[in-house]
Design a protein around this motif. Structure first.
Motif, PDB file in Angstrom:
ATOM      1  N   HIS A   1       0.794  -1.224   0.000  1.00 32.00           N
ATOM      2  CA  HIS A   1       0.000   0.000   0.000  1.00 32.00           C
ATOM      3  C   HIS A   1       0.833   1.284   0.000  1.00 32.00           C
ATOM      4  CE1 HIS A   1      -3.757  -2.200   0.394  1.00 32.00           C
ATOM      5  NE2 HIS A   1      -3.145  -2.973   1.282  1.00 32.00           N
ATOM      6  N   GLY A   2       2.160   1.169  -0.087  1.00 31.24           N
ATOM      7  CA  GLY A   2       3.026   2.339  -0.187  1.00 31.24           C
ATOM      8  C   GLY A   2       3.092   3.210   1.051  1.00 31.24           C
ATOM      9  N   PHE A   3       2.835   2.623   2.211  1.00 30.82           N
ATOM     10  CA  PHE A   3       2.900   3.374   3.461  1.00 30.82           C
ATOM     11  C   PHE A   3       4.326   3.785   3.795  1.00 30.82           C
ATOM     12  CE2 PHE A   3      -1.342   2.417   4.057  1.00 30.82           C
ATOM     13  CZ  PHE A   3      -1.825   2.596   5.349  1.00 30.82           C
ATOM     14  N   THR A   4       4.482   4.890   4.496  1.00 32.34           N
ATOM     15  CA  THR A   4       5.760   5.208   5.123  1.00 32.34           C
ATOM     16  C   THR A   4       5.863   4.358   6.384  1.00 32.34           C
ATOM     17  OG1 THR A   4       4.806   6.969   6.481  1.00 32.34           O
ATOM     18  CG2 THR A   4       5.706   7.613   4.301  1.00 32.34           C
ATOM     19  N   HIS A   5       7.054   4.280   6.955  1.00 32.82           N
ATOM     20  CA  HIS A   5       7.250   3.458   8.149  1.00 32.82           C
ATOM     21  C   HIS A   5       6.369   3.947   9.302  1.00 32.82           C
ATOM     22  CE1 HIS A   5       9.303   0.615  10.762  1.00 32.82           C
ATOM     23  NE2 HIS A   5       9.269   1.565  11.678  1.00 32.82           N
ATOM     24  N   GLY A   6       6.293   5.255   9.487  1.00 30.98           N
ATOM     25  CA  GLY A   6       5.531   5.805  10.603  1.00 30.98           C
ATOM     26  C   GLY A   6       4.060   5.414  10.566  1.00 30.98           C
ATOM     27  N   PHE A   7       3.423   5.545   9.397  1.00 31.39           N
ATOM     28  CA  PHE A   7       2.011   5.186   9.281  1.00 31.39           C
ATOM     29  C   PHE A   7       1.819   3.670   9.396  1.00 31.39           C
ATOM     30  CE2 PHE A   7       1.530   9.386   7.090  1.00 31.39           C
ATOM     31  CZ  PHE A   7       0.659   9.934   8.015  1.00 31.39           C
ATOM     32  N   ALA A   8       2.731   2.901   8.813  1.00 32.40           N
ATOM     33  CA  ALA A   8       2.642   1.439   8.918  1.00 32.40           C
ATOM     34  C   ALA A   8       2.769   1.004  10.374  1.00 32.40           C
ATOM     35  CB  ALA A   8       3.720   0.779   8.055  1.00 32.40           C
ATOM     36  N   ASN A   9       3.681   1.618  11.106  1.00 34.27           N
ATOM     37  CA  ASN A   9       3.889   1.309  12.514  1.00 34.27           C
ATOM     38  C   ASN A   9       2.642   1.652  13.328  1.00 34.27           C
ATOM     39  OD1 ASN A   9       5.703   0.367  14.600  1.00 34.27           O
ATOM     40  ND2 ASN A   9       5.883   2.489  15.254  1.00 34.27           N
ATOM     41  N   LEU A  10       2.043   2.795  13.044  1.00 32.49           N
ATOM     42  CA  LEU A  10       0.816   3.203  13.729  1.00 32.49           C
ATOM     43  C   LEU A  10      -0.286   2.160  13.539  1.00 32.49           C
ATOM     44  CD1 LEU A  10      -1.046   5.428  15.107  1.00 32.49           C
ATOM     45  CD2 LEU A  10      -1.559   6.127  12.760  1.00 32.49           C
ATOM     46  N   VAL A  11      -0.547   1.790  12.298  1.00 31.81           N
ATOM     47  CA  VAL A  11      -1.603   0.816  12.015  1.00 31.81           C
ATOM     48  C   VAL A  11      -1.261  -0.543  12.631  1.00 31.81           C
ATOM     49  CG1 VAL A  11      -2.830  -0.437  10.189  1.00 31.81           C
ATOM     50  CG2 VAL A  11      -2.381   2.015   9.937  1.00 31.81           C
ATOM     51  N   ALA A  12       0.012  -0.940  12.556  1.00 29.87           N
ATOM     52  CA  ALA A  12       0.418  -2.222  13.141  1.00 29.87           C
ATOM     53  C   ALA A  12       0.153  -2.237  14.646  1.00 29.87           C
ATOM     54  CB  ALA A  12       1.889  -2.492  12.849  1.00 29.87           C
ATOM     55  N   HIS A  13       0.568  -1.188  15.338  1.00 28.44           N
ATOM     56  CA  HIS A  13       0.331  -1.125  16.787  1.00 28.44           C
ATOM     57  C   HIS A  13      -1.160  -1.109  17.112  1.00 28.44           C
ATOM     58  CE1 HIS A  13       4.200  -0.961  18.694  1.00 28.44           C
ATOM     59  NE2 HIS A  13       4.619   0.028  17.937  1.00 28.44           N
ATOM     60  N   LYS A  14      -1.916  -0.303  16.397  1.00 18.91           N
ATOM     61  CA  LYS A  14      -3.356  -0.200  16.679  1.00 18.91           C
ATOM     62  C   LYS A  14      -4.074  -1.518  16.373  1.00 18.91           C
ATOM     63  CE  LYS A  14      -3.783   4.079  18.101  1.00 18.91           C
ATOM     64  NZ  LYS A  14      -4.250   4.398  19.453  1.00 18.91           N
ATOM     65  N   SER A  15      -3.642  -2.208  15.322  1.00 17.98           N
ATOM     66  CA  SER A  15      -4.301  -3.467  14.972  1.00 17.98           C
ATOM     67  C   SER A  15      -4.015  -4.562  15.997  1.00 17.98           C
ATOM     68  CB  SER A  15      -3.889  -3.934  13.573  1.00 17.98           C
ATOM     69  OG  SER A  15      -2.547  -4.370  13.556  1.00 17.98           O
ATOM     70  N   LYS A  16      -2.876  -4.460  16.674  1.00 17.01           N
ATOM     71  CA  LYS A  16      -2.502  -5.456  17.689  1.00 17.01           C
ATOM     72  C   LYS A  16      -2.828  -4.987  19.109  1.00 17.01           C
ATOM     73  CE  LYS A  16      -0.285  -8.347  14.923  1.00 17.01           C
ATOM     74  NZ  LYS A  16      -0.878  -9.629  14.629  1.00 17.01           N
ATOM     75  N   GLY A  17      -3.242  -3.702  19.247  1.00 19.14           N
ATOM     76  CA  GLY A  17      -3.512  -3.157  20.572  1.00 19.14           C
ATOM     77  C   GLY A  17      -2.261  -3.040  21.406  1.00 19.14           C
ATOM     78  N   SER A  18      -1.111  -2.845  20.742  1.00 23.09           N
ATOM     79  CA  SER A  18       0.166  -2.831  21.449  1.00 23.09           C
ATOM     80  C   SER A  18       0.740  -1.433  21.647  1.00 23.09           C
ATOM     81  CB  SER A  18       1.190  -3.697  20.691  1.00 23.09           C
ATOM     82  OG  SER A  18       1.391  -3.193  19.383  1.00 23.09           O
ATOM     83  N   ASP A  19      -0.033  -0.402  21.345  1.00 19.96           N
ATOM     84  CA  ASP A  19       0.437   0.959  21.536  1.00 19.96           C
ATOM     85  C   ASP A  19       0.016   1.467  22.907  1.00 19.96           C
ATOM     86  OD1 ASP A  19      -2.272   0.868  20.551  1.00 19.96           O
ATOM     87  OD2 ASP A  19      -2.180   3.061  20.549  1.00 19.96           O
ATOM     88  N   ALA A  20       0.598   2.579  23.311  1.00 21.48           N
ATOM     89  CA  ALA A  20       0.286   3.139  24.625  1.00 21.48           C
ATOM     90  C   ALA A  20      -1.185   3.517  24.729  1.00 21.48           C
ATOM     91  CB  ALA A  20       1.159   4.360  24.895  1.00 21.48           C
ATOM     92  N   GLY A  21      -1.772   4.016  23.667  1.00 23.00           N
ATOM     93  CA  GLY A  21      -3.174   4.419  23.685  1.00 23.00           C
ATOM     94  C   GLY A  21      -4.129   3.255  23.867  1.00 23.00           C
ATOM     95  N   SER A  22      -3.714   2.066  23.490  1.00 21.85           N
ATOM     96  CA  SER A  22      -4.572   0.892  23.631  1.00 21.85           C
ATOM     97  C   SER A  22      -4.405   0.209  24.978  1.00 21.85           C
ATOM     98  CB  SER A  22      -4.259  -0.122  22.522  1.00 21.85           C
ATOM     99  OG  SER A  22      -4.531   0.432  21.267  1.00 21.85           O
ATOM    100  N   ALA A  23      -3.367   0.543  25.679  1.00 20.71           N
ATOM    101  CA  ALA A  23      -3.119  -0.090  26.979  1.00 20.71           C
ATOM    102  C   ALA A  23      -4.007   0.543  28.045  1.00 20.71           C
ATOM    103  CB  ALA A  23      -1.655   0.067  27.379  1.00 20.71           C
TER     104      ALA A  23
END
Length: 184
Positions: free
Chosen positions: A46-68
């Protein structure tokens, strides 16, 4: 949710035409088990930059600070089996917080992000024998303890590897302070 994360979420929709929730649905349909697989998929397909890919990856796994439910739990989990590094983390964090009132500390699943107007560093108990300090100082040659990171799309331009609390000296703090100053 912190303002930086909300801005990224808003920009994700502006840049891709899809909301974060839509991207999470797309990623979940792929049944990836690893964070890196999600990032690779989003960047390559999908041509994502690393930052956006990382954001979606964390949110999809619930592994970011906002999901904790509790960011203290995220930090505690990072030091399971690496408890000897917690005093090092505490010392570095206390010194970093003296840089200014605008230091934002954002625990993630595997590390603690350090931000000002943008991310300037991270504290990471990488292995049982290595504590890694990530630093953003693009264009700065490596020197002393500061090593350049050469991996493509790395989150940080430099790193400093520490083995124990005695390695957290003025050189480490000077590099972090320089990155903090550049992030303002």
């Amino acid at each position: 949710m912190d303002q930086a994360a909300q801005t990224m979420i808003d920009n994700l929709h502006k840049n891709t035409g899809k909301s974060l929730e839509e991207w999470i649905e797309i990623v979940k349909k792929e049944n990836f088990t690893k964070h890196g697989e999600v990032i690779k998929f989003l960047k390559e397909t999908h041509g994502f930059t690393h930052g956006f890919a990382n954001l979606v990856a964390h949110k999809s796994k619930g592994s970011d600070a906002g999901s904790a439910s509790n960011t203290d739990d995220l930090v505690e989990a990072q030091y399971k089996g690496k408890e000897h590094f917690k005093p090092l983390y505490d010392k570095l964090l206390a010194d970093i917080l003296k840089f200014g009132k605008d230091v934002e500390v954002a625990p993630k699943k595997a590390y603690v992000s350090l931000r000002r107007k943008k991310q300037f560093g991270c504290l990471n108990p990488a292995t049982k024998t290595r504590f890694e300090v990530g630093i953003n100082l693009k264009g700065q040659p490596g020197s002393g303890k500061l090593e350049e990171v050469t991996a493509a799309n790395a989150m940080f331009s430099h790193k400093i590897n520490l083995a124990d609390i005695n390695d957290a000296d003025s050189e480490v703090l000077d590099w972090l302070k320089k990155a903090y100053d550049n992030a303002g």
